[in-house]
Design a protein around this motif. Structure first.
Motif, PDB file in Angstrom:
ATOM      1  N   ARG A 143       0.806  -1.215   0.000  1.00 56.97           N
ATOM      2  CA  ARG A 143       0.000   0.000   0.000  1.00 56.97           C
ATOM      3  C   ARG A 143       0.845   1.272   0.000  1.00 56.97           C
ATOM      4  O   ARG A 143       0.320   2.362  -0.154  1.00 56.97           O
ATOM      5  N   TYR A 144       2.158   1.120   0.232  1.00 54.44           N
ATOM      6  CA  TYR A 144       3.008   2.314   0.207  1.00 54.44           C
ATOM      7  C   TYR A 144       4.391   1.939  -0.283  1.00 54.44           C
ATOM      8  O   TYR A 144       4.779   0.779  -0.301  1.00 54.44           O
ATOM      9  N   ASP A 145       5.111   2.928  -0.759  1.00 57.64           N
ATOM     10  CA  ASP A 145       6.403   2.728  -1.413  1.00 57.64           C
ATOM     11  C   ASP A 145       7.489   2.510  -0.368  1.00 57.64           C
ATOM     12  O   ASP A 145       8.206   3.440   0.006  1.00 57.64           O
ATOM     13  N   PHE A 146       7.603   1.276   0.082  1.00 57.69           N
ATOM     14  CA  PHE A 146       8.577   1.006   1.132  1.00 57.69           C
ATOM     15  C   PHE A 146       8.954  -0.471   1.120  1.00 57.69           C
ATOM     16  O   PHE A 146       8.083  -1.339   1.058  1.00 57.69           O
ATOM     17  N   ASP A 147      10.231  -0.769   1.128  1.00 57.40           N
ATOM     18  CA  ASP A 147      10.732  -2.135   1.198  1.00 57.40           C
ATOM     19  C   ASP A 147      11.602  -2.254   2.445  1.00 57.40           C
ATOM     20  O   ASP A 147      12.719  -1.717   2.482  1.00 57.40           O
ATOM     21  N   PRO A 148      11.133  -2.936   3.488  1.00 56.74           N
ATOM     22  CA  PRO A 148      11.892  -3.006   4.735  1.00 56.74           C
ATOM     23  C   PRO A 148      13.198  -3.781   4.621  1.00 56.74           C
ATOM     24  O   PRO A 148      14.037  -3.693   5.508  1.00 56.74           O
ATOM     25  N   CYS A 149      13.367  -4.533   3.524  1.00 57.96           N
ATOM     26  CA  CYS A 149      14.615  -5.286   3.340  1.00 57.96           C
ATOM     27  C   CYS A 149      15.694  -4.461   2.663  1.00 57.96           C
ATOM     28  O   CYS A 149      16.819  -4.938   2.484  1.00 57.96           O
ATOM     29  N   GLN A 150      15.349  -3.239   2.257  1.00 60.98           N
ATOM     30  CA  GLN A 150      16.330  -2.313   1.692  1.00 60.98           C
ATOM     31  C   GLN A 150      16.741  -1.297   2.756  1.00 60.98           C
ATOM     32  O   GLN A 150      15.913  -0.890   3.575  1.00 60.98           O
ATOM     33  N   PRO A 151      18.009  -0.896   2.780  1.00 55.42           N
ATOM     34  CA  PRO A 151      18.454   0.092   3.781  1.00 55.42           C
ATOM     35  C   PRO A 151      17.621   1.370   3.714  1.00 55.42           C
ATOM     36  O   PRO A 151      17.341   1.887   2.644  1.00 55.42           O
ATOM     37  N   HIS A 152      17.204   1.855   4.864  1.00 60.05           N
ATOM     38  CA  HIS A 152      16.425   3.084   4.946  1.00 60.05           C
ATOM     39  C   HIS A 152      16.710   3.752   6.286  1.00 60.05           C
ATOM     40  O   HIS A 152      17.040   3.093   7.264  1.00 60.05           O
ATOM     41  N   ARG A 153      16.593   5.052   6.313  1.00 65.29           N
ATOM     42  CA  ARG A 153      16.863   5.828   7.526  1.00 65.29           C
ATOM     43  C   ARG A 153      15.543   6.156   8.223  1.00 65.29           C
ATOM     44  O   ARG A 153      14.561   6.492   7.564  1.00 65.29           O
ATOM     45  N   VAL A 154      15.530   6.041   9.531  1.00 62.81           N
ATOM     46  CA  VAL A 154      14.325   6.382  10.283  1.00 62.81           C
ATOM     47  C   VAL A 154      14.571   7.638  11.104  1.00 62.81           C
ATOM     48  O   VAL A 154      15.681   7.868  11.579  1.00 62.81           O
ATOM     49  N   ASN A 155      13.538   8.457  11.254  1.00 58.07           N
ATOM     50  CA  ASN A 155      13.688   9.711  12.001  1.00 58.07           C
ATOM     51  C   ASN A 155      12.989   9.638  13.353  1.00 58.07           C
ATOM     52  O   ASN A 155      12.475  10.627  13.851  1.00 58.07           O
ATOM     53  N   TYR A 156      12.955   8.437  13.912  1.00 55.71           N
ATOM     54  CA  TYR A 156      12.375   8.224  15.228  1.00 55.71           C
ATOM     55  C   TYR A 156      13.077   7.028  15.848  1.00 55.71           C
ATOM     56  O   TYR A 156      13.950   6.413  15.230  1.00 55.71           O
ATOM     57  N   PHE A 157      12.723   6.681  17.073  1.00 54.79           N
ATOM     58  CA  PHE A 157      13.315   5.540  17.764  1.00 54.79           C
ATOM     59  C   PHE A 157      12.440   4.308  17.536  1.00 54.79           C
ATOM     60  O   PHE A 157      11.219   4.411  17.484  1.00 54.79           O
ATOM     61  N   CYS A 158      13.082   3.169  17.416  1.00 54.72           N
ATOM     62  CA  CYS A 158      12.352   1.947  17.103  1.00 54.72           C
ATOM     63  C   CYS A 158      12.995   0.767  17.818  1.00 54.72           C
ATOM     64  O   CYS A 158      14.224   0.717  17.953  1.00 54.72           O
ATOM     65  N   PHE A 159      12.173  -0.136  18.325  1.00 51.14           N
ATOM     66  CA  PHE A 159      12.736  -1.408  18.760  1.00 51.14           C
ATOM     67  C   PHE A 159      11.782  -2.536  18.410  1.00 51.14           C
ATOM     68  O   PHE A 159      10.576  -2.348  18.288  1.00 51.14           O
ATOM     69  N   LEU A 160      12.375  -3.727  18.185  1.00 51.89           N
ATOM     70  CA  LEU A 160      11.627  -4.878  17.719  1.00 51.89           C
ATOM     71  C   LEU A 160      11.827  -6.044  18.671  1.00 51.89           C
ATOM     72  O   LEU A 160      12.965  -6.393  19.004  1.00 51.89           O
ATOM     73  N   PHE A 161      10.711  -6.641  19.101  1.00 50.24           N
ATOM     74  CA  PHE A 161      10.736  -7.883  19.869  1.00 50.24           C
ATOM     75  C   PHE A 161      10.563  -9.028  18.866  1.00 50.24           C
ATOM     76  O   PHE A 161       9.516  -9.133  18.228  1.00 50.24           O
ATOM     77  N   ILE A 162      11.555  -9.883  18.737  1.00 47.60           N
ATOM     78  CA  ILE A 162      11.482 -11.007  17.812  1.00 47.60           C
ATOM     79  C   ILE A 162      11.009 -12.237  18.580  1.00 47.60           C
ATOM     80  O   ILE A 162      11.703 -12.727  19.477  1.00 47.60           O
ATOM     81  N   THR A 163       9.823 -12.731  18.246  1.00 45.89           N
ATOM     82  CA  THR A 163       9.291 -13.921  18.914  1.00 45.89           C
ATOM     83  C   THR A 163       9.614 -15.197  18.151  1.00 45.89           C
ATOM     84  O   THR A 163       9.681 -16.282  18.731  1.00 45.89           O
ATOM     85  N   LYS A 164       9.820 -15.061  16.837  1.00 44.01           N
ATOM     86  CA  LYS A 164      10.176 -16.226  16.034  1.00 44.01           C
ATOM     87  C   LYS A 164      10.952 -15.778  14.814  1.00 44.01           C
ATOM     88  O   LYS A 164      10.544 -14.858  14.109  1.00 44.01           O
ATOM     89  N   GLY A 165      12.081 -16.424  14.570  1.00 39.63           N
ATOM     90  CA  GLY A 165      12.893 -16.073  13.414  1.00 39.63           C
ATOM     91  C   GLY A 165      14.369 -16.125  13.751  1.00 39.63           C
ATOM     92  O   GLY A 165      14.761 -16.170  14.921  1.00 39.63           O
ATOM     93  N   GLN A 166      15.187 -16.098  12.728  1.00 39.17           N
ATOM     94  CA  GLN A 166      16.632 -16.115  12.913  1.00 39.17           C
ATOM     95  C   GLN A 166      17.286 -15.526  11.675  1.00 39.17           C
ATOM     96  O   GLN A 166      16.975 -15.930  10.549  1.00 39.17           O
ATOM     97  N   GLY A 167      18.148 -14.570  11.856  1.00 36.42           N
ATOM     98  CA  GLY A 167      18.802 -13.944  10.718  1.00 36.42           C
ATOM     99  C   GLY A 167      19.752 -12.855  11.161  1.00 36.42           C
ATOM    100  O   GLY A 167      20.304 -12.912  12.268  1.00 36.42           O
ATOM    101  N   GLN A 168      19.920 -11.850  10.292  1.00 31.95           N
ATOM    102  CA  GLN A 168      20.803 -10.726  10.580  1.00 31.95           C
ATOM    103  C   GLN A 168      20.077  -9.435  10.252  1.00 31.95           C
ATOM    104  O   GLN A 168      19.447  -9.320   9.185  1.00 31.95           O
ATOM    105  N   HIS A 169      20.151  -8.481  11.151  1.00 33.36           N
ATOM    106  CA  HIS A 169      19.519  -7.185  10.926  1.00 33.36           C
ATOM    107  C   HIS A 169      20.620  -6.170  10.626  1.00 33.36           C
ATOM    108  O   HIS A 169      21.594  -6.064  11.373  1.00 33.36           O
ATOM    109  N   LEU A 170      20.454  -5.441   9.525  1.00 30.35           N
ATOM    110  CA  LEU A 170      21.440  -4.428   9.132  1.00 30.35           C
ATOM    111  C   LEU A 170      21.192  -3.137   9.898  1.00 30.35           C
ATOM    112  O   LEU A 170      20.085  -2.594   9.860  1.00 30.35           O
ATOM    113  N   ILE A 171      22.209  -2.651  10.602  1.00 35.57           N
ATOM    114  CA  ILE A 171      22.121  -1.374  11.305  1.00 35.57           C
ATOM    115  C   ILE A 171      23.399  -0.597  11.042  1.00 35.57           C
ATOM    116  O   ILE A 171      24.497  -1.041  11.400  1.00 35.57           O
ATOM    117  N   ASP A 172      23.260   0.534  10.384  1.00 33.93           N
ATOM    118  CA  ASP A 172      24.402   1.388  10.047  1.00 33.93           C
ATOM    119  C   ASP A 172      25.544   0.593   9.419  1.00 33.93           C
ATOM    120  O   ASP A 172      26.683   0.601   9.897  1.00 33.93           O
TER     121      ASP A 172
END
Length: 302
Positions: A39-68
């Protein structure tokens, strides 16, 4: 705004800071979030900058999260922290389940009237802590799940003010902040406060101040004392922390903002382009041009 058990209750998110009219906080299920991506022009798997604070609770999954520009491993039970203005991306090889919480700067400002601002410092001002808590201890995980559930409920049932949301989220962030700073348990509260002050000053002044002595003067202490404080808190010298913040901003401007090398040097107050190139290469091993080419050759940035 919250996504309880209904995907349709998720607000339209254009990846901007949560609206102050909605408490300055958004809580959403990751599966519901992905369901609305078309519904909007955004791909969370592509690097993007956020202008707020965010945190994620992962309940299931395994991988690598790109940060800076660095990949951090996560697994079920992990908590991922993304600070304001950081660049991040989800792992395209994994579709984690869990909850994402977005918090605007207005939320922190409004909370300061009711809650001590220092409660939030461990969450958004520390460069000494890893951005990923790999696995929460069982008791902390249970406690955080309860608090997160109460935050969702308080947002959903919100009355005339946001104090309940602020108090609940502060409790959650305090617990997570203490876990992130568990490696600082040998330090006094005064040392922790002084280190938080230093990190805050670097964030405010790194554009014009690149020397350790400048920050020692701002903190009314000696270069030696400040250097010892930084080493005790994170094992890095004062200058290493300053240089880390500056090189990070250079990378962001070159890759995410698409600035030229000259524009980046000008923005960061380098009067001599030769000095700028040598500075970046000495700290990263690449010239700014080589770094930009390397990142441009990777997957397209959105």
């Amino acid at each position: 705004m919250t996504c309880m058990n209904n995907c349709d209750s998720i607000p339209n998110i254009h990846y901007r800071a949560p609206s102050k009219l909605n408490s300055g906080i958004e809580v959403m299920d990751l599966e519901c979030f992905r369901a609305r991506l078309n519904r909007y022009d955004f791909d969370p798997c592509q690097p993007h900058r956020v202008n707020y604070f965010c945190f994620l609770f992962i309940t299931k999954g395994q991988g690598q999260h790109l940060i800076d520009f660095k990949h951090y491993p996560y697994q079920s039970g992990s908590v991922i922290f993304v600070n304001r203005n950081q660049v991040h991306a989800f792992d395209p090889e994994d579709l984690p389940q869990g909850t994402m919480v977005n918090i605007s700067t207005d939320f922190f400002s409004d909370s300061a009237a009711n809650i001590r601002t220092s409660y939030f410092a461990p969450f958004h001002q520390s460069m000494a802590s890893s951005p990923v808590l790999t696995t929460l201890p069982e008791d902390l995980n249970e406690s955080c799940n309860v608090l997160l559930s109460e935050v969702k409920k308080a947002i959903y049932e919100r009355a005339d003010d946001d104090v309940v949301v602020q108090l609940l989220l502060s409790s959650l962030l305090i617990k997570l902040g203490r876990q992130r700073k568990s490696h600082l348990s040998h330090l006094s509260e005064h040392q922790k406060e002084r280190f938080d002050l230093f990190i805050s000053l670097v964030e405010q002044h790194f554009f014009e101040a690149r020397e350790a002595l400048q920050y020692a003067e701002l903190m009314h202490t000696s270069y030696k004392n400040l250097n010892q404080l930084c080493k005790s808190c994170c094992g890095r010298t004062t200058k290493q922390l300053i240089d880390f913040r500056i090189t990070l901003e250079i990378k962001r401007k070159l890759v995410m903002d698409g600035l030229s090398i000259q524009q980046t040097a000008d923005d960061l107050g380098f009067e001599d382009i030769t000095h700028f190139n040598k500075y970046f290469k000495r700290l990263t091993g690449d010239t700014p041009a080589a770094f930009k080419r390397k990142k441009s050759a990777e997957e397209p940035v959105k």
